[in-house]
Design an enzyme around this catalytic site. Structure first.
Site, PDB file in Angstrom:
ATOM      1  N   ASN A  99      -9.986   0.016  -0.681  1.00 25.19           N
ATOM      2  CA  ASN A  99      -8.613   0.304  -0.662  1.00 25.19           C
ATOM      3  C   ASN A  99      -8.170  -0.409  -1.897  1.00 25.19           C
ATOM      4  O   ASN A  99      -8.003  -1.692  -2.039  1.00 25.19           O
ATOM      5  CB  ASN A  99      -7.981  -0.708   0.660  1.00 25.19           C
ATOM      6  CG  ASN A  99      -6.475  -0.410   0.871  1.00 25.19           C
ATOM      7  OD1 ASN A  99      -5.869  -0.135  -0.005  1.00 25.19           O
ATOM      8  ND2 ASN A  99      -6.056  -1.196   1.930  1.00 25.19           N
ATOM      9  N   HIS A 133      -3.265   7.557   1.920  1.00 19.95           N
ATOM     10  CA  HIS A 133      -3.587   6.223   1.481  1.00 19.95           C
ATOM     11  C   HIS A 133      -5.059   6.020   1.980  1.00 19.95           C
ATOM     12  O   HIS A 133      -5.285   6.356   3.198  1.00 19.95           O
ATOM     13  CB  HIS A 133      -2.539   5.169   1.972  1.00 19.95           C
ATOM     14  CG  HIS A 133      -3.152   3.785   1.785  1.00 19.95           C
ATOM     15  ND1 HIS A 133      -3.502   3.415   0.421  1.00 19.95           N
ATOM     16  CD2 HIS A 133      -3.239   2.649   2.656  1.00 19.95           C
ATOM     17  CE1 HIS A 133      -3.823   2.181   0.747  1.00 19.95           C
ATOM     18  NE2 HIS A 133      -3.677   1.700   2.024  1.00 19.95           N
ATOM     19  N   CYS A 174       0.940  -1.308   0.111  1.00 22.16           N
ATOM     20  CA  CYS A 174      -0.024   0.299   0.061  1.00 22.16           C
ATOM     21  C   CYS A 174       0.669   1.236  -0.185  1.00 22.16           C
ATOM     22  O   CYS A 174       0.289   2.254  -0.373  1.00 22.16           O
ATOM     23  CB  CYS A 174      -0.899  -0.030   1.259  1.00 22.16           C
ATOM     24  SG  CYS A 174      -2.271  -1.439   1.126  1.00 22.16           S
TER      25      CYS A 174
HETATM   26  O1  UT7 Z   1      -3.963  -0.803   3.402  1.00 20.62           O
HETATM   27  C1  UT7 Z   1      -3.111  -1.468   4.169  1.00 20.62           C
HETATM   28  C2  UT7 Z   1      -3.290  -1.373   5.607  1.00 20.62           C
HETATM   29  N1  UT7 Z   1      -4.527  -1.900   6.109  1.00 20.62           N
HETATM   30  C3  UT7 Z   1      -5.409  -1.402   6.954  1.00 20.62           C
HETATM   31  O2  UT7 Z   1      -4.874  -0.223   7.298  1.00 20.62           O
HETATM   32  C4  UT7 Z   1      -6.344  -2.219   7.774  1.00 20.62           C
HETATM   33  C5  UT7 Z   1      -6.324  -1.877   8.990  1.00 20.62           C
HETATM   34  N2  UT7 Z   1      -7.359  -2.506   9.571  1.00 20.62           N
HETATM   35  C6  UT7 Z   1      -8.687  -1.922   9.638  1.00 20.62           C
HETATM   36  O3  UT7 Z   1      -8.912  -0.998   8.814  1.00 20.62           O
HETATM   37  C7  UT7 Z   1      -9.601  -2.673  10.693  1.00 20.62           C
HETATM   38  O4  UT7 Z   1      -9.091  -3.329  11.511  1.00 20.62           O
HETATM   39  C8  UT7 Z   1     -10.658  -3.708   9.788  1.00 20.62           C
HETATM   40  C9  UT7 Z   1     -11.468  -2.827   9.153  1.00 20.62           C
HETATM   41  C10 UT7 Z   1      -9.996  -4.689   9.145  1.00 20.62           C
HETATM   42  C11 UT7 Z   1     -11.448  -4.388  11.044  1.00 20.62           C
HETATM   43  O5  UT7 Z   1     -12.253  -3.464  11.698  1.00 20.62           O
HETATM   44  P1  UT7 Z   1     -11.918  -3.607  13.534  1.00 20.62           P
HETATM   45  O6  UT7 Z   1     -12.615  -2.543  13.968  1.00 20.62           O
HETATM   46  O7  UT7 Z   1     -10.523  -3.824  13.607  1.00 20.62           O
HETATM   47  O8  UT7 Z   1     -12.957  -4.986  13.469  1.00 20.62           O
HETATM   48  P2  UT7 Z   1     -12.321  -6.287  14.228  1.00 20.62           P
HETATM   49  O9  UT7 Z   1     -11.331  -6.974  13.235  1.00 20.62           O
HETATM   50  O10 UT7 Z   1     -11.770  -6.033  15.720  1.00 20.62           O
HETATM   51  O11 UT7 Z   1     -13.618  -7.192  14.254  1.00 20.62           O
HETATM   52  C12 UT7 Z   1     -14.740  -6.834  14.993  1.00 20.62           C
HETATM   53  C13 UT7 Z   1     -15.752  -8.223  14.900  1.00 20.62           C
HETATM   54  C14 UT7 Z   1     -15.247  -9.376  14.893  1.00 20.62           C
HETATM   55  O12 UT7 Z   1     -16.328 -10.202  15.494  1.00 20.62           O
HETATM   56  P3  UT7 Z   1     -16.158 -10.470  17.163  1.00 20.62           P
HETATM   57  O13 UT7 Z   1     -14.947 -11.255  17.294  1.00 20.62           O
HETATM   58  O14 UT7 Z   1     -16.192  -9.200  17.837  1.00 20.62           O
HETATM   59  O15 UT7 Z   1     -17.538 -11.342  17.303  1.00 20.62           O
HETATM   60  C15 UT7 Z   1     -15.165  -9.787  13.607  1.00 20.62           C
HETATM   61  O16 UT7 Z   1     -15.313 -11.080  13.179  1.00 20.62           O
HETATM   62  O17 UT7 Z   1     -16.333  -7.816  13.564  1.00 20.62           O
HETATM   63  C16 UT7 Z   1     -16.352  -9.124  12.950  1.00 20.62           C
HETATM   64  N3  UT7 Z   1     -16.125  -9.008  11.677  1.00 20.62           N
HETATM   65  C17 UT7 Z   1     -17.135  -8.610  10.657  1.00 20.62           C
HETATM   66  N4  UT7 Z   1     -18.581  -8.465  10.747  1.00 20.62           N
HETATM   67  C18 UT7 Z   1     -19.120  -8.087   9.706  1.00 20.62           C
HETATM   68  C19 UT7 Z   1     -15.003  -8.878  10.688  1.00 20.62           C
HETATM   69  N5  UT7 Z   1     -15.268  -8.597   9.415  1.00 20.62           N
HETATM   70  C20 UT7 Z   1     -16.580  -8.329   9.400  1.00 20.62           C
HETATM   71  C21 UT7 Z   1     -17.340  -8.052   8.185  1.00 20.62           C
HETATM   72  N6  UT7 Z   1     -18.744  -8.136   8.279  1.00 20.62           N
HETATM   73  N7  UT7 Z   1     -16.846  -8.055   7.110  1.00 20.62           N
END
Ligand code: UT7
Length: 325
Positions: free
Chosen positions: A282, A252, A115
């Site tokens: 992204n 980004h 990225c």
């Molecule tokens: O460009 C390169 C760099 N990459 C990034 O910058 C990405 C950085 N990370 C992020 O943007 C975020 O961490 C994400 C958008 C990927 C995820 O957001 P989050 O607030 O960190 O969510 P999380 O991973 O802590 O997940 C929260 C909950 C989980 O469920 P439980 O364990 O709380 O029951 C996940 O299983 O959301 C669940 N979950 C989803 N639910 C519905 C994960 N993906 C999804 C989904 N739809 N697509």
């Protein structure tokens, strides 16, 4: 002491025709428009058509940038293309773009910093132009991340999209004036200790397969804002530019929450932030030039404006650039 500046002459972009909405994704995996919008700000992303490859996207963006610059392909003697989704393992996707443009002189090669790729490619081209090695460069970010997504993994497949953007840079003798146009500074960083937090689980030398993108999203998120703001502070320190004096922040486009938190921590006003993640998702190395192209095309970024670029991604890699437009 270098007496050459790399000046932006043109910007171009290309997005594949097909858009995939959050509602479409909710039909494919256990997710919802609400979750995706709240956690990422993404509403839709573009997906390359069957048979449409990264160099096709890049070529369209390059042609648009040349048209914007009022230049011909023959005016270009350097192509630096950032991608993690090349057409083939080799040759470089950049040489396909070179051939597509009918250019037979100069050099063309790829840069891979995921990225952060566009900032790394921009810094590379800037240094070649400043050294006098080349006269005019196309700097391209182009990706087809749809090809490396595991479409059954809701934690990653909702986040990414395809696209390409390009800048034309020209080496211009520096005048020393405080307000002269061109790239003011670039800062690149990497820390391979984090390489397993965002990676593709295949490769030529390991599995002999392409593999799929894997990410510990929460871990990447935890590091992102600190790394982004550190490397921007470096750019500010090198130039004397401040959050108040810059005109546009073009980050980004990974996640709206990361963009807002970074701008907030740096004290950059919300109206100076260019956001396209809602419509593009992204697009990795393509996200910054796509955002630049959109803010240039609608007249927001004007000649003389100070534009701050920033990216962070797999590796980890991260970097910043300040440009006077
Ligand atoms: O460009 C390169 C760099 N990459 C990034 O910058 C990405 C950085 N990370 C992020 O943007 C975020 O961490 C994400 C958008 C990927 C995820 O957001 P989050 O607030 O960190 O969510 P999380 O991973 O802590 O997940 C929260 C909950 C989980 O469920 P439980 O364990 O709380 O029951 C996940 O299983 O959301 C669940 N979950 C989803 N639910 C519905 C994960 N993906 C999804 C989904 N739809 N697509």
């Amino acid at each position: 002491m270098s007496m050459i500046r790399s000046v932006v002459r043109g910007v171009g972009a290309y997005l594949p025709a097909h858009t995939l909405t959050n509602a479409d994704l909710a039909q494919m995996v256990d997710t919802s428009d609400d979750w995706i919008v709240q956690r990422t700000g993404i509403r839709e992303r573009h997906i390359a058509a069957e048979g449409e490859v990264t160099s096709d996207l890049a070529l369209n963006a390059a042609r648009a940038a040349l048209a914007d610059a009022g230049l011909e392909p023959g005016d270009i003697d350097l192509i630096v293309l950032a991608t993690s989704t090349p057409d083939n393992t080799f040759p470089a996707t950049a040489v396909s773009v070179q051939a597509g443009l009918g250019i037979t002189h100069g050099a063309a090669f790829d840069v891979q910093a995921v990225c952060s790729g566009f900032v790394f490619a921009l810094a590379t081209a800037d240094n070649f132009l400043k050294s006098g090695s080349f006269k005019r460069a196309l700097v391209i970010g182009a990706e087809t991340f749809s090809r490396i997504l595991d479409w059954s993994d809701r934690t990653t497949c909702v986040l990414f999209g395809d696209g390409a953007g390009a800048l034309v840079l020209e080496a211009v003798p520096a005048t020393g004036a405080a307000d002269e146009p061109g790239i003011m500074t670039t800062h690149l960083r990497s820390d391979g200790r984090h390489k397993n937090k965002l990676y593709v689980d295949g490769g030529v030398s390991s599995t002999k397969t392409t593999g799929f993108l894997r990410m510990e999203g929460r871990e990447v998120f935890r590091y992102a804002v600190g790394m982004i703001t550190d490397v921007i502070e470096d750019a500010f320190a090198a130039t004397g530019v401040t959050a108040q004096s810059l005109d546009w922040f073009v980050p980004h486009q990974a996640n709206r929450r990361i963009i807002d938190a970074s701008a907030n921590k740096l004290g950059i006003a919300a109206e100076k932030v260019v956001v396209t993640v809602d419509h593009h998702g992204n697009t990795s190395a393509a996200s910054i030039p796509l955002a630049l192209a959109s803010a240039h095309a609608d007249g927001r970024i004007k000649r003389g404006d100070i534009v701050l670029l920033e990216a962070m991604g797999g590796g980890f890699t991260w970097g910043s650039a300040l440009i006077r437009w």
